[in-house]
Design a protein around this motif. Structure first.
Motif, mmCIF file in Angstrom:
data_model
loop_
_atom_site.group_PDB
_atom_site.id
_atom_site.type_symbol
_atom_site.label_atom_id
_atom_site.label_comp_id
_atom_site.label_asym_id
_atom_site.label_seq_id
_atom_site.Cartn_x
_atom_site.Cartn_y
_atom_site.Cartn_z
ATOM 1 N N LEU A 21 8.631 17.594 5.018
ATOM 2 C CA LEU A 21 7.981 16.306 5.211
ATOM 3 C C LEU A 21 8.504 15.209 4.277
ATOM 4 O O LEU A 21 8.887 14.137 4.750
ATOM 5 N N PRO A 22 8.581 15.425 2.962
ATOM 6 C CA PRO A 22 9.084 14.356 2.096
ATOM 7 C C PRO A 22 10.542 13.974 2.405
ATOM 8 O O PRO A 22 10.881 12.788 2.463
ATOM 9 N N GLY A 23 11.383 14.960 2.621
ATOM 10 C CA GLY A 23 12.793 14.681 2.899
ATOM 11 C C GLY A 23 13.000 13.956 4.216
ATOM 12 O O GLY A 23 13.823 13.049 4.318
ATOM 13 N N MET A 24 12.251 14.346 5.221
ATOM 14 C CA MET A 24 12.355 13.663 6.510
ATOM 15 C C MET A 24 11.847 12.226 6.402
ATOM 16 O O MET A 24 12.401 11.319 7.022
ATOM 17 N N CYS A 25 10.804 12.004 5.588
ATOM 18 C CA CYS A 25 10.354 10.628 5.347
ATOM 19 C C CYS A 25 11.470 9.815 4.713
ATOM 20 O O CYS A 25 11.754 8.695 5.138
ATOM 21 N N ALA A 26 12.112 10.394 3.704
ATOM 22 C CA ALA A 26 13.198 9.685 3.015
ATOM 23 C C ALA A 26 14.372 9.413 3.942
ATOM 24 O O ALA A 26 15.075 8.414 3.771
ATOM 25 N N ALA A 27 14.586 10.267 4.929
ATOM 26 C CA ALA A 27 15.675 10.057 5.877
ATOM 27 C C ALA A 27 15.386 8.892 6.821
ATOM 28 O O ALA A 27 16.323 8.241 7.300
ATOM 29 N N LEU A 28 14.111 8.599 7.066
ATOM 30 C CA LEU A 28 13.734 7.569 8.033
ATOM 31 C C LEU A 28 13.203 6.282 7.408
ATOM 32 O O LEU A 28 13.076 5.275 8.089
ATOM 33 N N TYR A 29 12.886 6.307 6.133
ATOM 34 C CA TYR A 29 12.166 5.219 5.465
ATOM 35 C C TYR A 29 13.005 4.764 4.284
ATOM 36 O O TYR A 29 13.418 5.579 3.464
ATOM 37 N N LYS A 77 0.838 -1.194 0.000
ATOM 38 C CA LYS A 77 0.000 0.000 0.000
ATOM 39 C C LYS A 77 0.873 1.243 0.000
ATOM 40 O O LYS A 77 2.080 1.180 0.192
ATOM 41 N N VAL A 78 0.206 2.360 -0.204
ATOM 42 C CA VAL A 78 0.865 3.655 -0.300
ATOM 43 C C VAL A 78 0.460 4.478 0.924
ATOM 44 O O VAL A 78 -0.707 4.483 1.305
ATOM 45 N N GLY A 79 1.418 5.159 1.507
ATOM 46 C CA GLY A 79 1.129 6.114 2.565
ATOM 47 C C GLY A 79 1.027 7.499 1.962
ATOM 48 O O GLY A 79 1.931 7.925 1.236
ATOM 49 N N ILE A 80 -0.055 8.192 2.207
ATOM 50 C CA ILE A 80 -0.243 9.560 1.724
ATOM 51 C C ILE A 80 -0.192 10.474 2.944
ATOM 52 O O ILE A 80 -1.018 10.349 3.846
ATOM 53 N N LEU A 81 0.780 11.377 2.957
ATOM 54 C CA LEU A 81 0.985 12.264 4.089
ATOM 55 C C LEU A 81 0.872 13.714 3.651
ATOM 56 O O LEU A 81 1.288 14.077 2.544
ATOM 57 N N MET A 82 0.346 14.518 4.561
ATOM 58 C CA MET A 82 0.315 15.961 4.329
ATOM 59 C C MET A 82 0.543 16.660 5.653
ATOM 60 O O MET A 82 0.183 16.126 6.714
ATOM 61 N N GLY A 83 1.147 17.830 5.600
ATOM 62 C CA GLY A 83 1.466 18.562 6.814
ATOM 63 C C GLY A 83 0.312 19.356 7.380
ATOM 64 O O GLY A 83 0.364 19.792 8.516
ATOM 65 N N SER A 84 -0.756 19.535 6.601
ATOM 66 C CA SER A 84 -1.871 20.373 7.034
ATOM 67 C C SER A 84 -3.138 19.938 6.328
ATOM 68 O O SER A 84 -3.085 19.455 5.187
ATOM 69 N N ASP A 85 -4.280 20.136 6.963
ATOM 70 C CA ASP A 85 -5.540 19.812 6.307
ATOM 71 C C ASP A 85 -5.818 20.733 5.122
ATOM 72 O O ASP A 85 -6.618 20.409 4.250
ATOM 73 N N MET A 128 5.063 17.833 15.439
ATOM 74 C CA MET A 128 4.867 16.589 16.172
ATOM 75 C C MET A 128 5.947 15.584 15.789
ATOM 76 O O MET A 128 5.656 14.496 15.291
ATOM 77 N N PRO A 129 7.213 15.936 15.990
ATOM 78 C CA PRO A 129 8.298 15.099 15.501
ATOM 79 C C PRO A 129 8.281 13.679 16.061
ATOM 80 O O PRO A 129 8.645 12.736 15.351
ATOM 81 N N ASP A 130 7.862 13.494 17.308
ATOM 82 C CA ASP A 130 7.833 12.152 17.884
ATOM 83 C C ASP A 130 6.838 11.256 17.153
ATOM 84 O O ASP A 130 7.145 10.105 16.813
ATOM 85 N N ILE A 131 5.656 11.782 16.861
ATOM 86 C CA ILE A 131 4.639 11.007 16.144
ATOM 87 C C ILE A 131 5.077 10.776 14.703
ATOM 88 O O ILE A 131 4.910 9.689 14.149
ATOM 89 N N PHE A 132 5.682 11.803 14.101
ATOM 90 C CA PHE A 132 6.172 11.664 12.730
ATOM 91 C C PHE A 132 7.234 10.572 12.629
ATOM 92 O O PHE A 132 7.169 9.713 11.748
ATOM 93 N N VAL A 133 8.209 10.587 13.516
ATOM 94 C CA VAL A 133 9.285 9.588 13.491
ATOM 95 C C VAL A 133 8.696 8.185 13.662
ATOM 96 O O VAL A 133 9.088 7.241 12.964
ATOM 97 N N ASP A 134 7.738 8.044 14.551
ATOM 98 C CA ASP A 134 7.091 6.753 14.758
ATOM 99 C C ASP A 134 6.388 6.295 13.477
ATOM 100 O O ASP A 134 6.520 5.141 13.068
ATOM 101 N N TYR A 135 5.655 7.208 12.827
ATOM 102 C CA TYR A 135 4.956 6.856 11.589
ATOM 103 C C TYR A 135 5.949 6.393 10.522
ATOM 104 O O TYR A 135 5.807 5.312 9.947
ATOM 105 N N GLU A 180 -3.134 4.488 2.915
ATOM 106 C CA GLU A 180 -3.525 5.113 4.171
ATOM 107 C C GLU A 180 -3.193 6.585 4.038
ATOM 108 O O GLU A 180 -2.242 6.934 3.350
ATOM 109 N N MET A 181 -3.993 7.434 4.652
ATOM 110 C CA MET A 181 -3.788 8.874 4.521
ATOM 111 C C MET A 181 -3.851 9.507 5.905
ATOM 112 O O MET A 181 -4.715 9.158 6.706
ATOM 113 N N THR A 182 -2.925 10.428 6.164
ATOM 114 C CA THR A 182 -2.955 11.117 7.445
ATOM 115 C C THR A 182 -2.342 12.502 7.338
ATOM 116 O O THR A 182 -1.625 12.810 6.389
ATOM 117 N N ILE A 183 -2.660 13.322 8.321
ATOM 118 C CA ILE A 183 -2.045 14.636 8.486
ATOM 119 C C ILE A 183 -0.988 14.474 9.561
ATOM 120 O O ILE A 183 -1.272 13.988 10.657
#
Length: 170
Positions: A70-78, A3-11, A41-48, A32-35
């Motif tokens: 957001l995209p770069g931080m995802c790439a750093a952790l994923y 599946k694909v994770g769809i993330l956005m920083g704001s509604d 919320m770096p702790d929640i972001f890192v966990d995700y 899955e999609m989330t804000i």
């Protein structure tokens, strides 16, 4: 199929990011999609991001405006593919977002689509998944054929009506 994770920083990004969800639904790709905010919320972001693969996420699509971390931080952790969508901003029209996403340091790649290019991000995610999924590959080929037929129909209509009448009917 993953599946694909769809993330956005704001509604406020949801009208754009919905285009990615709609396209993935068209291809039958789970998502899955989330804000989530890498800054607020770096702790929640890192966990995700660090647990996304465990949840079956094989590609992340992350939309972000302004500093667009957001995209770069995802790439750093994923460790799997991340696709960044620069979101249009009022102050600089999204060019700030584009530069922030596309200028990642060596070793931390983020595939980047056009400003507000959520549909293309979803198509790219589907193409990545289709490398190991022949059925999805077939749906992508059918979609390309649909686009071709749509353009051919418009060209035929223009040829038949002439440009002035075609424009009046638009």
């Amino acid at each position: 199929m993953g599946k694909v994770g769809i993330l956005m920083g704001s509604d406020s990004d949801l009208p754009i990011m919905k285009k990615a969800a709609d396209m993935l639904e068209k291809f039958g790709v789970d998502y899955e999609m989330t804000i989530i905010s890498a800054h607020r919320m770096p702790d929640i972001f890192v966990d995700y991001a660090s647990k996304a693969e465990e949840r079956g996420v094989e590609v992340i699509i992350a939309g972000a405006g302004g500093a667009a971390h957001l995209p770069g931080m995802c790439a750093a952790l994923y460790d799997l593919p991340v696709i960044g969508i620069p979101i249009h901003t009022k102050s600089l029209g999204g060019v700030d977002s584009l530069y922030s996403i596309v200028q990642m340091p060596s070793g931390i790649p983020v595939a980047t689509v056009s400003i507000d290019g959520a549909a293309n991000a979803a198509i790219l995610a589907a193409r990545i998944l289709a490398v190991s999924d022949r059925e999805l590959r077939g749906r992508l080929k059918a979609y390309r054929q649909e686009m071709k037929e749509g353009v051919c129909a418009k060209a035929e209509k223009l040829d038949k009506l002439g440009y002035e009448e075609y424009i009046r009917q638009m």
